[in-house]
Design a protein around this motif. Structure first.
Motif, mmCIF file in Angstrom:
data_model
loop_
_atom_site.group_PDB
_atom_site.id
_atom_site.type_symbol
_atom_site.label_atom_id
_atom_site.label_comp_id
_atom_site.label_asym_id
_atom_site.label_seq_id
_atom_site.Cartn_x
_atom_site.Cartn_y
_atom_site.Cartn_z
ATOM 1 N N SER A 1 -19.001 6.505 -53.076
ATOM 2 C CA SER A 1 -19.119 7.430 -54.201
ATOM 3 C C SER A 1 -18.580 6.811 -55.486
ATOM 4 C CB SER A 1 -18.402 8.749 -53.898
ATOM 5 O OG SER A 1 -17.013 8.546 -53.733
ATOM 6 N N HIS B 1 -21.968 2.223 -60.899
ATOM 7 C CA HIS B 1 -23.383 1.952 -61.199
ATOM 8 C C HIS B 1 -23.786 2.686 -62.476
ATOM 9 C CE1 HIS B 1 -27.741 1.610 -59.449
ATOM 10 N NE2 HIS B 1 -27.665 1.201 -60.694
ATOM 11 N N GLN B 2 -23.382 3.947 -62.593
ATOM 12 C CA GLN B 2 -23.714 4.720 -63.778
ATOM 13 C C GLN B 2 -23.008 4.171 -65.027
ATOM 14 O OE1 GLN B 2 -26.052 7.157 -64.029
ATOM 15 N NE2 GLN B 2 -26.476 6.486 -61.928
ATOM 16 N N LYS C 1 -21.090 4.271 -56.729
ATOM 17 C CA LYS C 1 -22.192 4.916 -57.470
ATOM 18 C C LYS C 1 -21.759 5.259 -58.890
ATOM 19 C CE LYS C 1 -24.606 6.992 -53.509
ATOM 20 N NZ LYS C 1 -24.960 8.259 -52.829
ATOM 21 N N LYS C 2 -20.512 5.659 -59.042
ATOM 22 C CA LYS C 2 -19.971 5.963 -60.372
ATOM 23 C C LYS C 2 -19.966 4.703 -61.242
ATOM 24 C CE LYS C 2 -15.724 7.654 -62.610
ATOM 25 N NZ LYS C 2 -14.335 8.130 -62.375
ATOM 26 N N CYS D 1 -25.501 1.563 -47.378
ATOM 27 C CA CYS D 1 -26.737 2.053 -48.011
ATOM 28 C C CYS D 1 -27.666 0.879 -48.302
ATOM 29 C CB CYS D 1 -26.409 2.811 -49.292
ATOM 30 S SG CYS D 1 -25.500 4.331 -49.025
ATOM 31 N N TYR E 1 -23.789 -1.709 -52.304
ATOM 32 C CA TYR E 1 -24.577 -0.731 -51.560
ATOM 33 C C TYR E 1 -24.759 -1.162 -50.110
ATOM 34 C CZ TYR E 1 -25.812 2.223 -55.555
ATOM 35 O OH TYR E 1 -25.761 3.108 -56.607
ATOM 36 N N SER F 1 -30.682 1.601 -50.544
ATOM 37 C CA SER F 1 -30.394 1.616 -51.984
ATOM 38 C C SER F 1 -30.301 0.192 -52.520
ATOM 39 C CB SER F 1 -29.087 2.359 -52.262
ATOM 40 O OG SER F 1 -29.184 3.716 -51.878
#
Length: 569
Positions: A213, A219-220, A216-217, A246, A241, A249
């Protein structure tokens, strides 16, 4: 005029001498800089220019130290510095000198010499210079002196993005990835915008502990800061990932990336191999060849790992034997290690030993441990004991892994007295066993469990949950594999030990604290044992949950009672 070759530099130097300007630093600076710093230059030639100057200035002094620091022999940077200082030449070190010296010490892991340079920094009054402080942080981190690096960082009056990134990177390198993630959050709270190096360091931390998680943050954040055009960031994202379970992804990001360099290709090939999607991994390698992307040493390691994970001996030999001829890559110890692991794991112990004897380079401790482990797995404990005493304990007598392995070999053979002697020797030499550890991310927080751990705030609930799980497993035919407990204790105590393995505690915690449709991802620092593997297959079936465990070797994706590894690991 731009200098492109050493021959060109020498010609220009000759013209300068002919014009009698060879004592003029300004005239010589271009030739000198090329010789000292260019890959096509010559540091000895740069040194000869420096020695010819009656009064060399700080630029020449610092540039030559910089050239030595990045050369194949960084020791020369320190020796040159000492030589100049001993002769009391007019040139004196400044704020640009010390960072290059720290770079040399970092590459050499020369902790003692680096501390002496630090003392000179303090004596010169440059200890508050940000450029010097940043290089100090990097140096202490490289020497695994994280407390010193942290102290320098905390005492800095003004920190820039390099200060934060160097410290974060140091935490990751020293296996303190959770602290690295926390430090990045502090950096954000201080309104410091990350650069590509920062993002890569934090993504490495996320990959280490399975912090999906948070990954992913990041990544943004990378997207918001327009950093996705950087190939190092894309490579780190693909790696994150894949290592966080994942791989789809990771593959999607790979396919969306237009400009793919060798590092991006290698990241996805390695990620697919670790997830057991080995044919796709090798197919991508062949596609990489078609697109004329030249593989490097790490690419070939990833491809051989794919073969190893599937037991493809013939295909691995074909790739290995063609490395030098097709790609111009001489096999290194990692490539030989993949081959030995492949042969040994498949039960080809004699062939693995012959392969080692034919190696043109000296086998390392990891390679011997691989072979000894395989001997133990395949029941040849006498051979394992012989290999241990002949090769491992002689070459690296302070490596705890060697003693633990020998202890396990004795236990498998029922030689409890010999096992006890090994443990006594470890105690005497203060050699510690690496404890089994599993990490799981829930609601953005990393939770860490050791085998038999009771320190977690929810420990009572966790043990109660696993006891409930185990009851359901037994009704489905599960029976603890007591052979996995290499201790001279009764069966009841062995069963108790098995039920307290770290990944079982992590999975129990995941079952308590995640939704029924959520995937449970656990990152483990050791190889999964057969008992835990069997148990997780049944847990995935009974509870209808997808459980992904990343152990030291590969990923295990448990779903509907089956594992992606095909029970081969």
């Amino acid at each position: 005029m731009e200098i492109t070759t050493l021959k060109h530099a020498v010609q220009i130097h000759a013209q300068i001498i002919k014009a009698r300007n060879d004592k003029n630093p300004q005239e010589l600076s271009k030739v000198f800089t090329f010789s000292a710093l260019s890959t096509s230059g010559s540091i000895p030639y740069a040194r000869s220019i420096f020695d010819s100057l009656h009064t060399p200035n700080s630029y020449f002094f610092n540039t030559l130290i910089r050239g030595y620091a990045k050369s194949q022999d960084p020791t020369q940077a320190l020796l040159f510095f000492i030589t100049v200082q001993q002769h009391e030449q007019t040139v004196k070190p400044d704020k640009f000198t010390y960072p290059f010296l720290f770079k040399a010490c970092s590459r050499l892991r020369a902790n003692g010499e680096g501390k002496q340079v630090h003392a000179l920094v303090c004596k010169s009054g440059l200890h508050l210079d940000r450029f010097v402080q940043n290089s100090l942080i990097h140096f202490y981190s490289c020497c695994t002196k994280l407390d010193y690096a942290k102290t320098v960082f905390e005492r800095m009056p003004n920190r820039d993005v390099v200060s934060w990134t160097s410290t974060i990177d140091g935490y990751v390198d020293c296996d303190h990835s959770i602290e690295a993630i926390q430090l990045f959050e502090q950096m954000q709270n201080n309104d410091i915008d990350p650069n590509d190096a920062t993002v890569v360091s934090v993504l490495r931390a996320c990959a280490d502990v399975g912090a999906l998680s948070f990954g992913k943050k990041i990544h943004q954040i990378a997207k918001q800061n327009k950093l996705l055009s950087k190939t190092n960031v894309v490579t780190a994202l693909i790696d994150m990932y894949a290592k966080c379970g994942c791989v789809d992804s990771a593959l999607q990001l790979f396919e969306e990336t237009f400009h793919k360099d060798v590092y991006i290709w290698t990241a996805i090939i390695s990620g697919l191999a670790s997830h057991g999607q080995c044919q796709q991994s090798i197919d991508l390698f062949h596609q990489m060849e078609i697109e004329k992307i030249r593989p490097d040493e790490r690419t070939l390691t990833a491809v051989l790992s794919a073969c190893r994970n599937m037991g493809w001996v013939n295909q691995a030999y074909k790739i290995f034997n063609n490395m030098e001829k097709t790609h111009g890559i001489t096999p290194n110890i990692q490539h030989y290690g993949c081959m030995v692991d492949l042969l040994a794991r498949g039960g080809h112990l004699d062939e693995a030993k012959k392969f080692i004897k034919r190696m043109p380079i000296e086998p390392d401790a990891v390679l011997w441990r691989t072979l000894v482990w395989a001997c133990n797995v395949h029941g040849d404990t006498d051979q394992g004991e012989l290999l241990m005493n002949q090769n491992l304990l002689q070459t690296d007598s302070m490596d705890g892994g060697n003693y633990v392995l020998l202890s396990n070999v004795y236990a498998s053979a029922g030689k409890w007295r010999e096992k006890a002697k090994v443990r006594e020797l470890m105690t005497k030499r203060r050699i510690e066993k690496l404890p089994g550890c599993s990490k799981i991310e829930v609601n953005g927080t990393i939770h860490e469990f050791l085998a038999g751990d009771s320190s977690h705030p929810e420990a009572e609930k966790i043990y109660k949950k696993w006891a409930e799980v185990e009851e359901r497993l037994i009704t489905e035919g599960y029976s603890p594999d007591l052979s996995e407990v290499l201790l001279n204790i009764d069966d009841e105590e062995k069963a108790f030990q098995l039920s307290h393995h770290s990944e079982k505690l992590a999975v129990a915690f995941g079952l308590i604290n995640t939704k029924s449709m959520d995937k449970i991802l656990v990152v483990k620092n050791l190889r999964s044992c057969k008992d835990c593997h069997s148990a997780m297959k049944l847990v995935s079936k009974i509870y209808g949950r997808e459980i992904v465990i990343r152990d030291r070797v590969r990923f295990h994706q448990f779903k509907n009672g089956c594992c992606s590894c095909g029970d081969y690991w």
